[in-house]
Design a protein around this motif. Structure first.
Motif, PDB file in Angstrom:
ATOM      1  N   LYS A 185      86.849  54.212  -9.638  1.00 23.04           N
ATOM      2  CA  LYS A 185      85.431  54.143  -9.271  1.00 23.04           C
ATOM      3  C   LYS A 185      85.071  52.750  -8.766  1.00 23.04           C
ATOM      4  N   LYS A 202      88.557  55.092 -20.659  1.00 23.59           N
ATOM      5  CA  LYS A 202      89.082  55.752 -19.461  1.00 23.59           C
ATOM      6  C   LYS A 202      89.280  54.701 -18.364  1.00 23.59           C
ATOM      7  N   GLN A 258      90.192  55.858 -14.619  1.00 21.86           N
ATOM      8  CA  GLN A 258      89.035  56.360 -13.877  1.00 21.86           C
ATOM      9  C   GLN A 258      88.094  55.216 -13.496  1.00 21.86           C
TER      10      GLN A 258
END
Length: 796
Positions: A672, A665, A668
């Motif tokens: 973050k 991922k 994502q």
């Protein structure tokens, strides 16, 4: 872990506290010989301690379990069907280690593993596993499938004549088989292979080395006539303050090799587990150092050869397995669980004695009884070397042989300082009971004769099962225990961690992130001559069980050659360094420590890894719990605990981001990490190492999705911070430049890639030499870029 498991440490601590004060005093002041004798007396009267140790061993089973083998094989099959061939490879190896030697089941493990190796492109090793499967009685009904795999490997390796001959034999074998319908698919594949073979015969083979990587120039090496494994540019010196140490006898250039030494003994550390698959299972499916590296030579394992007696030891080849068995493993094999329980230091101590041989051990132990105090502090009995001594071959230095030569030998190892009087009585007691318990198990298992070299390997191939015994140790085993106790105490100051650059993450990206990992613990008698400095002038690297020490900077004639034992001035404050160095029983007086200990001089680490003011971004300062902004007009204050808590929370969020990357991922993970960086900017100084690590992680994620320019931009920021902390010519900077070169190479930024490669080569050649793997890869990238058409080079 280096010392025994916590439960055994706790039991010995309680036992020590319960001893009569007079006995504690005797043990605290005892010589090594007396300590072993008293330790035997204590264990003889405390049989419950041996029973408790036996129970602890059940937590680290090393025996073979066929039911575990079946389970691991099934797990391997599942991973293979998912296309996770690397995970399948490890699981098939684990299955093979649990199968009984000579069983048909072990041949299935090797055959299954060969299929994974074929998919991974390891054709030579695949052929080796096919041969192992055949030699272990692989079932005839399954043989055509494996033989077809062999033909495919030969073809892929370009061994055209071998492939053609084998295909004829295989075609005949299948034709003679009555059940032709079961082989229709294989026959179809066989015909396809024959077509490929015809095509390969029509295509000329490329010239060997036509596109190969550039080989680095071999360096000039002249070995010292007085110190084995050392350069002729060094000399062995001694004085009361520094003890034995190495000094440059001529001017030395940066990058010059100073020591090349093979470990006298090394033991693989079990290491941390790396998950192979998700979910909890009945048996552990995680890969550790024991699965990844050869237990003898420490080479990385691909298709391991398991020990025939236990499920723990694995080797890179049958030759390594045979040598390990003859040299030490025939004794260690039935005691595997006990050795894992008692820790790596105890294991190293036993293996040292086994490699030295009882005759040499006995000679030196008995000699130490004539002057036990001198051997506890051998350098205290020696005078400084005069020019006459140096010319006579340094005969006055402990550890030298009769000719005055200091060799990487057991004699030199034996004379390393055990610091018997400096160790705490509790630690000596723990080590004493551990070696005595181990020697009692050697005696109970009928392995005493093997230790004393009174039986051949064939006679010792089936040792007796370990049983608890309360019998008195034989005089010979007491001698062995005394030597082992000496070595356990020596290891605290003289153990050398063998490290390896291990890939972090899946390892299938264009940019490979590697971190140093402790692989093994070893004794290097010559390397042990190097004293510590928090600002060393050498760099140490490992290849298998050998070490190379290189000059990290120019060293002038007469200057001492220094090695960092761990606490480096770039990574720790002086108080932290001095605390860690207490285990070596000296106070560091290197230039970095002396400078920081002076009043008013603040550590560079403290300045760069500081918190910043959340309002004006200036540095926060203060020695108490409350930190204040360094700008008086701002007057902002914050709790140190609060800021430290924010830093810990940030580290946890970064871990979550990296986990997102691990499971694919990437988008994502980027979000973050960018959020983490934004948060960090509100309380960390711009040059904080954590800021550099986040830039490095962002570069890694962007490279994963092929955004090379973004990856390069973040990595340049990381390099700026790494240079601030470690210096522009440090090995840390070299590793970062290596990653930047990979990114620029893949992003087709030719000009910058070539200049980055050149800079990385200049640093890494100093620390690792021209023949290192990273240097070879840099040279291959440079050769590939240099062959591009001139018009492309001009545009980039």
């Amino acid at each position: 872990m280096a010392l025994p498991v916590a439960e055994w440490q706790g039991r010995t601590a309680r036992l020590w506290a319960a001893l009569e004060p007079a006995l504690r005093e005797r043990l605290a002041a005892a010589s090594l010989q007396d300590a072993v004798r008293l330790g035997c007396d204590v264990l003889r009267s405390k049989e419950e301690e041996e029973a408790a140790l036996e129970q602890l061993c059940h937590r680290a089973p090393t025996g073979k379990k066929p039911e575990a083998a079946s389970w691991y094989r099934e797990q391997g099959n599942r991973e293979f069907k998912r296309g996770r061939y690397q995970a399948a490879l490890r699981l098939y190896s684990r299955a093979a280690s649990h199968e009984l030697p000579g069983s048909p089941e072990v041949s299935v493990c090797f055959a299954n593993r060969s299929a994974a190796l074929l998919h991974l492109g390891h054709f030579e090793v695949c052929l080796e596993d096919i041969a192992r499967a055949e030699s272990h009685g692989y079932p005839d009904r399954l043989l055509p499938k494996v033989l077809l795999r062999k033909a495919e490997c030969l073809l892929c390796l370009g061994r055209l004549q071998d492939a053609q001959d084998f295909l004829r034999v295989l075609e005949s074998k299948i034709a003679l088989d009555g059940a032709m319908t079961t082989h229709l698919t294989r026959l179809k594949k066989l015909s396809q292979l024959k077509v490929k073979l015809g095509e390969k015969e029509r295509c000329p083979e490329p010239a060997q080395g036509e596109h190969g990587g550039t080989q680095g120039e071999p360096e000039i090496w002249e070995e010292n006539s007085s110190i084995s494994g050392a350069s002729s540019s060094l000399s062995l010196s001694f004085d009361a303050e520094r003890g034995r140490h190495l000094v440059a006898s001529q001017d030395i250039m940066a990058g010059q090799s100073l020591v090349k030494e093979e470990a006298f003994v090394s033991v693989l550390c079990p290491g941390e587990s790396l998950a192979l698959q998700d979910g909890d299972t009945a048996w552990d499916t995680r890969a550790t150092n024991a699965d990844l590296y050869c237990h003898r030579c420490l080479r990385q394992l691909l298709a391991s050869v398991p020990c025939q007696g236990c499920s723990y030891a694995q080797y890179c080849s049958q030759d390594c397995a045979d040598r390990a068995w003859q040299q030490y493993h025939r004794t260690e094999c039935p005691l595997g669980a006990l050795l894992l329980t008692l820790g790596v230091f105890c294991h190293v101590a036993l293996r040292t004695v086994l490699l030295a041989g009882y005759a040499e051990v006995s000679r030196l132990v008995e000699g130490s009884h004539c002057g036990d105090k001198n051997l506890q502090n051998p350098e205290g009995s020696c005078r400084p070397l005069s020019e006459a001594d140096a010319g006579a071959g340094s005969r006055g230095v402990p550890g030298c042989d009769s000719s005055g030569r200091y060799q990487s030998s057991y004699q030199a190892l034996f004379h390393l300082l055990p610091h018997t009087e400096q160790h705490s009585p509790e630690h000596k007691f723990l080590c004493t009971l551990s070696v005595v318990a181990l020697c009692k198990q050697l005696q109970a298992a009928g392995l005493e004769a093997a230790v004393l070299s009174q039986e051949s390997p064939q006679q010792c191939s089936k040792p007796k099962t370990c049983e608890k015994t309360s019998e008195e140790l034989s005089p010979e085993l007491k001698t062995v225990a005394e030597a082992m106790l000496r070595h356990m105490l020596q290891l605290q100051c003289n153990a050398q961690a063998i490290t390896v650059m291990q890939e972090m993450g899946p390892g299938d990206g264009a940019v490979v992130d590697k971190k140093p990992v402790r692989l093994a613990t070893a004794f290097f008698p010559v390397l042990s001559l190097l004293n510590h400095s928090c600002c060393p002038n050498t760099s140490v690297s490992f290849s298998g069980t050998s070490v190379t020490v290189r000059a990290a900077q120019p060293i002038s004639s007469g200057q001492e050659v220094l090695h960092c034992y761990g606490p480096h001035w770039c990574r720790m404050r002086v108080a932290e360094r001095q605390q860690l160095l207490r285990q070596y029983f000296f106070k560091c007086r290197c230039p970095a420590c002396l400078q920081e200990l002076q009043s008013g001089v603040k550590s560079v680490v403290s300045i760069r890894n500081s918190f910043c003011c959340p309002k004006c971004r200036a540095q926060m300062q203060g020695e108490e719990d409350t930190l204040c902004c360094s700008i008086e007009a701002c007057a902002t204050s914050a709790s140190r605990d609060h800021l430290s808590g924010r830093l810990q929370d940030l580290q946890q969020e970064i871990k979550k981001a990296l986990e997102l990357l691990r499971v694919g991922k990437a988008d994502q993970a980027i979000k973050k990490l960018l959020k983490c960086r934004m948060d960090a900017e509100t309380f960390l100084s711009p040059e904080h190492l954590m800021m550099g690590e986040m830039e490095d992680h962002l570069a890694q994620v962007y490279a994963t999705v092929g955004k090379w320019q973004e990856a390069a931009r973040h990595l340049r920021k990381s390099i700026e911070i790494v240079e601030m902390h470690h210096g522009p010519s440090s090995v840390e900077t070299g590793h970062e430049l290596f990653k930047l070169a990979q990114i620029l190479f893949n992003g087709f930024a030719v000009s910058e890639a070539l200049s980055t490669i050149q800079r990385a080569e200049g640093i890494l050649s100093v620390h690792f030499g021209p023949q290192s793997a990273q240097m070879q890869e840099l040279q291959e990238m440079k050769a590939c870029l240099s062959e591009l058409p001139r018009n492309i080079l001009q545009r980039t």
